[in-house]
Motif scaffolding. Structure first.
Motif, PDB file in Angstrom:
ATOM      1  N   ASN A  17       8.030  33.591   0.763  1.00 16.10           N
ATOM      2  CA  ASN A  17       8.029  33.898   2.197  1.00 16.10           C
ATOM      3  C   ASN A  17       6.686  34.387   2.587  1.00 16.10           C
ATOM      4  O   ASN A  17       6.390  34.221   3.771  1.00 16.10           O
ATOM      5  N   ASP A  18       6.126  35.578   1.526  1.00 18.75           N
ATOM      6  CA  ASP A  18       4.917  35.841   1.851  1.00 18.75           C
ATOM      7  C   ASP A  18       3.906  34.762   2.314  1.00 18.75           C
ATOM      8  O   ASP A  18       2.682  34.937   2.975  1.00 18.75           O
ATOM      9  N   VAL A  19       3.979  33.644   1.117  1.00 17.07           N
ATOM     10  CA  VAL A  19       2.744  32.709   1.303  1.00 17.07           C
ATOM     11  C   VAL A  19       3.206  32.112   2.637  1.00 17.07           C
ATOM     12  O   VAL A  19       2.011  31.642   3.159  1.00 17.07           O
ATOM     13  N   ARG A  20       4.377  31.879   3.022  1.00 19.43           N
ATOM     14  CA  ARG A  20       4.466  31.096   4.248  1.00 19.43           C
ATOM     15  C   ARG A  20       3.859  31.996   5.487  1.00 19.43           C
ATOM     16  O   ARG A  20       3.460  31.489   6.318  1.00 19.43           O
ATOM     17  N   TRP A  21       3.708  33.418   5.467  1.00 19.56           N
ATOM     18  CA  TRP A  21       3.226  34.451   6.650  1.00 19.56           C
ATOM     19  C   TRP A  21       1.886  33.909   6.770  1.00 19.56           C
ATOM     20  O   TRP A  21       1.181  33.719   7.386  1.00 19.56           O
ATOM     21  N   VAL A  22       1.381  33.669   5.445  1.00 19.80           N
ATOM     22  CA  VAL A  22      -0.311  33.545   5.022  1.00 19.80           C
ATOM     23  C   VAL A  22      -0.695  32.117   5.951  1.00 19.80           C
ATOM     24  O   VAL A  22      -1.504  31.947   6.413  1.00 19.80           O
ATOM     25  N   ASN A  23       0.334  31.098   5.494  1.00 22.00           N
ATOM     26  CA  ASN A  23       0.092  29.855   5.936  1.00 22.00           C
ATOM     27  C   ASN A  23       0.226  29.649   7.266  1.00 22.00           C
ATOM     28  O   ASN A  23      -0.417  29.009   8.169  1.00 22.00           O
ATOM     29  N   LEU A  24       1.047  30.640   7.966  1.00 25.84           N
ATOM     30  CA  LEU A  24       1.377  30.740   9.444  1.00 25.84           C
ATOM     31  C   LEU A  24       0.156  31.129  10.170  1.00 25.84           C
ATOM     32  O   LEU A  24      -0.403  30.541  11.053  1.00 25.84           O
ATOM     33  N   VAL A  25      -0.693  31.978   9.492  1.00 27.37           N
ATOM     34  CA  VAL A  25      -2.034  32.510  10.235  1.00 27.37           C
ATOM     35  C   VAL A  25      -2.842  31.473   9.985  1.00 27.37           C
ATOM     36  O   VAL A  25      -3.810  31.133  11.075  1.00 27.37           O
ATOM     37  N   PHE A  26      -2.751  30.626   8.971  1.00 29.18           N
ATOM     38  CA  PHE A  26      -3.989  29.514   8.666  1.00 29.18           C
ATOM     39  C   PHE A  26      -3.669  28.464   9.871  1.00 29.18           C
ATOM     40  O   PHE A  26      -4.739  27.963  10.600  1.00 29.18           O
ATOM     41  N   ALA A  27      -2.356  28.179   9.963  1.00 25.00           N
ATOM     42  CA  ALA A  27      -2.060  27.098  11.128  1.00 25.00           C
ATOM     43  C   ALA A  27      -2.334  27.470  12.246  1.00 25.00           C
ATOM     44  O   ALA A  27      -2.643  26.559  13.172  1.00 25.00           O
ATOM     45  N   ALA A  28      -2.244  28.726  12.800  1.00 26.47           N
ATOM     46  CA  ALA A  28      -2.576  29.259  14.086  1.00 26.47           C
ATOM     47  C   ALA A  28      -3.799  29.300  14.288  1.00 26.47           C
ATOM     48  O   ALA A  28      -4.576  29.222  15.258  1.00 26.47           O
ATOM     49  N   ALA A  29      -4.992  29.497  13.295  1.00 22.10           N
ATOM     50  CA  ALA A  29      -6.249  29.587  13.363  1.00 22.10           C
ATOM     51  C   ALA A  29      -6.871  28.219  13.785  1.00 22.10           C
ATOM     52  O   ALA A  29      -7.937  28.314  14.328  1.00 22.10           O
ATOM     53  N   VAL A  30      -6.338  27.240  13.320  1.00 20.67           N
ATOM     54  CA  VAL A  30      -6.854  25.964  13.708  1.00 20.67           C
ATOM     55  C   VAL A  30      -7.188  25.543  15.047  1.00 20.67           C
ATOM     56  O   VAL A  30      -8.421  25.332  15.396  1.00 20.67           O
ATOM     57  N   PRO A  31      -6.181  25.836  16.094  1.00 20.19           N
ATOM     58  CA  PRO A  31      -6.471  25.650  17.283  1.00 20.19           C
ATOM     59  C   PRO A  31      -7.406  26.341  17.955  1.00 20.19           C
ATOM     60  O   PRO A  31      -7.845  26.286  18.779  1.00 20.19           O
ATOM     61  N   ILE A  32      -7.169  27.785  17.226  1.00 16.80           N
ATOM     62  CA  ILE A  32      -8.264  28.701  17.994  1.00 16.80           C
ATOM     63  C   ILE A  32      -9.808  28.435  17.657  1.00 16.80           C
ATOM     64  O   ILE A  32     -10.735  28.442  18.568  1.00 16.80           O
ATOM     65  N   VAL A  33      -9.971  28.032  16.445  1.00 20.16           N
ATOM     66  CA  VAL A  33     -11.333  27.549  15.886  1.00 20.16           C
ATOM     67  C   VAL A  33     -11.767  26.264  16.738  1.00 20.16           C
ATOM     68  O   VAL A  33     -12.815  26.310  17.036  1.00 20.16           O
ATOM     69  N   LEU A  34     -10.715  25.408  16.830  1.00 20.64           N
ATOM     70  CA  LEU A  34     -11.268  24.145  17.449  1.00 20.64           C
ATOM     71  C   LEU A  34     -11.354  24.583  18.854  1.00 20.64           C
ATOM     72  O   LEU A  34     -12.233  23.931  19.604  1.00 20.64           O
ATOM     73  N   PHE A  35     -10.592  25.196  19.677  1.00 22.10           N
ATOM     74  CA  PHE A  35     -10.826  25.589  21.126  1.00 22.10           C
ATOM     75  C   PHE A  35     -12.399  26.013  21.192  1.00 22.10           C
ATOM     76  O   PHE A  35     -13.178  25.911  22.100  1.00 22.10           O
TER      77      PHE A  35
END
Length: 293
Positions: A17-35
């Protein structure tokens, strides 16, 4: 590397579950960086297709992709690699070779798709060098390519060789892990690459670029082709080539039955298609504006 990085986390009492939270951050960062990148590089042709609008559309398409959201809730390596691939594409396009090569050095031991980025960087270096030599032979002065570009080959090659050395005693042969991966996937998939015919091979080659793209992006995938040329010109050839290399790799491995053909392997290409689609809408909007005028 992704799984080895989890060892200290588990040793400290962490869970998946902790790894999932970290992955959630990675996934959320993609559209921000792309923008941020699309906004900086887009050159609008009309007020209706401003850089802000195009960047926002690209970010929304990337963020709303179901497979990207789904993988962001798992403990798999796709969210991390998608962010790494996007960061490599951006920094390589900006000729920030030290940063890009360091990111690629991490990516090559996260997922095999990064090896295709390494091969693409090698092709770019070769083309640039040949172009320089051709101009010099013709007597046309040209600035020599930046020496730091070689870092894109040297830095990622080091962790690959280290990993191969560490695995040699276990596998009994050099790069045996590659053959083991192919053997596993071939046994898991029913049909073999040699018995499908030209139609089957063509369908397999188009599986990820077309069929999976439509399945995970829906109508957005149909808009993407209209923005390919504009993305190449504005976001840059290297940006497109790096992310396309990931797509080409998963397509080739599916054709060869070296992978299971899972939709999640498309995650690294979501940012590319999102940018294509956003630029495609800009192209269509400008065409409509000219027609109405």
């Amino acid at each position: 590397l992704f799984h080895y990085l989890q060892v200290p986390l588990i040793a400290l009492g962490g869970t998946m579950n902790d790894v999932r939270w970290v992955n959630l951050v990675f996934a959320a960062a993609v559209p921000i960086v792309l923008f941020g990148y699309v906004r900086r590089t887009t050159r609008p042709g009309s007020p209706a297709t401003s850089a802000d609008v195009t960047a926002l559309l690209a970010a929304l398409f990337a963020a709303a992709c179901p497979i990207a959201m789904q993988m962001g809730t798992t403990a798999q390596s796709e969210p991390l690699f998608a962010l790494l691939a996007l960061a490599i594409a951006i920094t390589y396009e900006q000729r920030r070779y030290v940063t890009a090569s360091a990111l690629l050095g991490v990516a090559v031991v996260v997922r095999y798709e990064a090896w295709a980025i390494l091969a693409t960087a090698g092709a770019v270096v070769a083309v640039e060098q040949l172009h320089f030599w051709a101009l010099r032979r013709r007597g046309r002065a040209s600035e020599a390519p930046a020496p730091l570009r070689w870092l894109m080959l040297v830095v990622p090659a080091v962790p690959i060789l280290v990993w191969a050395v560490l695995r040699r005693p276990v596998d009994g042969r050099w790069f045996g892990f590659l053959g083991d991966t192919h053997e596993f996937a071939s046994q898991a998939v029913v049909d073999k690459s040699g018995s499908r015919g030209i139609v089957g091979l063509t369908g397999d080659a188009l599986y990820y670029p077309v069929f999976v793209a439509v399945r995970v992006l829906g109508p957005v995938a149909f808009i993407a082709p209209f923005g390919v040329v504009r993305t190449w010109r504005q976001q840059g050839p290297r940006f497109v080539l790096v992310l396309t290399a990931c797509l080409a790799f998963v397509s080739l491995t599916w054709v060869q039955r070296s992978s299971l053909g899972l939709d999640r392997h498309f995650v690294a290409a979501v940012a590319l298609y999102a940018t294509f689609a956003a630029q495609g809408i800009a192209v269509i909007a400008e065409w409509l504006a000219r027609r109405i005028a």
